[in-house]
Design an enzyme around this catalytic site. Structure first.
Site, PDB file in Angstrom:
ATOM      1  N   ILE A  34      73.119  11.083  37.017  1.00  0.00           N
ATOM      2  CA  ILE A  34      71.659  11.109  37.118  1.00  0.00           C
ATOM      3  C   ILE A  34      71.028  11.992  36.026  1.00  0.00           C
ATOM      4  O   ILE A  34      69.870  11.795  35.660  1.00  0.00           O
ATOM      5  CB  ILE A  34      71.249  11.561  38.541  1.00  0.00           C
ATOM      6  CG1 ILE A  34      69.882  11.043  38.910  1.00  0.00           C
ATOM      7  CG2 ILE A  34      71.353  13.065  38.721  1.00  0.00           C
ATOM      8  CD1 ILE A  34      69.571  11.175  40.404  1.00  0.00           C
ATOM      9  N   HIS A 103      85.334  14.447  40.976  1.00  0.00           N
ATOM     10  CA  HIS A 103      84.728  13.469  40.076  1.00  0.00           C
ATOM     11  C   HIS A 103      85.136  13.774  38.649  1.00  0.00           C
ATOM     12  O   HIS A 103      85.309  14.936  38.275  1.00  0.00           O
ATOM     13  CB  HIS A 103      83.201  13.450  40.213  1.00  0.00           C
ATOM     14  CG  HIS A 103      82.554  14.788  40.067  1.00  0.00           C
ATOM     15  ND1 HIS A 103      82.515  15.705  41.103  1.00  0.00           N
ATOM     16  CD2 HIS A 103      81.943  15.378  39.017  1.00  0.00           C
ATOM     17  CE1 HIS A 103      81.888  16.803  40.691  1.00  0.00           C
ATOM     18  NE2 HIS A 103      81.532  16.635  39.426  1.00  0.00           N
TER      19      HIS A 103
END
Ligand code: AMP
Ligand code: ZN
Length: 120
Positions: A34, A103
């Site tokens: 994002i 991640h």
């Protein structure tokens, strides 16, 4: 642990939060970061909740290989496989880890800076 109620990335993997998904299968999801730190910035996560690389065991070997092979494929899809890319994962306070679901940041599409100490 499979699904953690207050985990942002568990929710993204389950489709409970919107994200721009580039790839998914039964084990892995890849979606756009994002707040991109490069022209292309993709996060690749296992669906299953693992807090960070600090919690990995030898059992996750095949999963990690899947993640790296997925990164190769995404790099080809984004047409950055020839120009180059970087995979990074953070673990713990000094790394700046903010989301405690494993991640891998896949970065590319432009010349990347060096990495190491803050501010260098
Ligand atoms: P880290 O500092 O390694 O824990 O990285 C967390 C990353 O997650 C940062 O690069 C954030 O920009 C990214 N991020 C946080 N929330 C979202 C979201 N809802 N969708 C996509 N990326 C996110
Ligand atoms: Zn999670």
């Amino acid at each position: 642990m499979d699904f953690v109620e207050d985990c942002l990335f568990c929710k993204i993997a389950a489709g409970q939060l919107p994200s721009k998904i580039l790839y998914q299968d039964q084990d892995i999801v890849a979606f756009a970061d994002i707040h991109p730190q490069a022209q292309h910035h993709v996060l690749i996560i296992p669906r299953r909740h693992i807090s960070s690389m600090a919690d990995l065991t030898i059992e996750e070997g095949p999963l990690l290989t899947q993640i790296f092979v997925t990164a190769q494929q995404i790099a080809q899809d984004l047409n950055i496989d020839q120009t180059g890319y970087r995979m990074v994962t953070n673990a713990g306070p000094h790394s700046g880890q903010a989301v405690f679901h494993l991640h891998f940041h896949l970065l590319g599409g432009e010349q990347l800076g060096s990495f190491g100490r803050a501010g260098r």
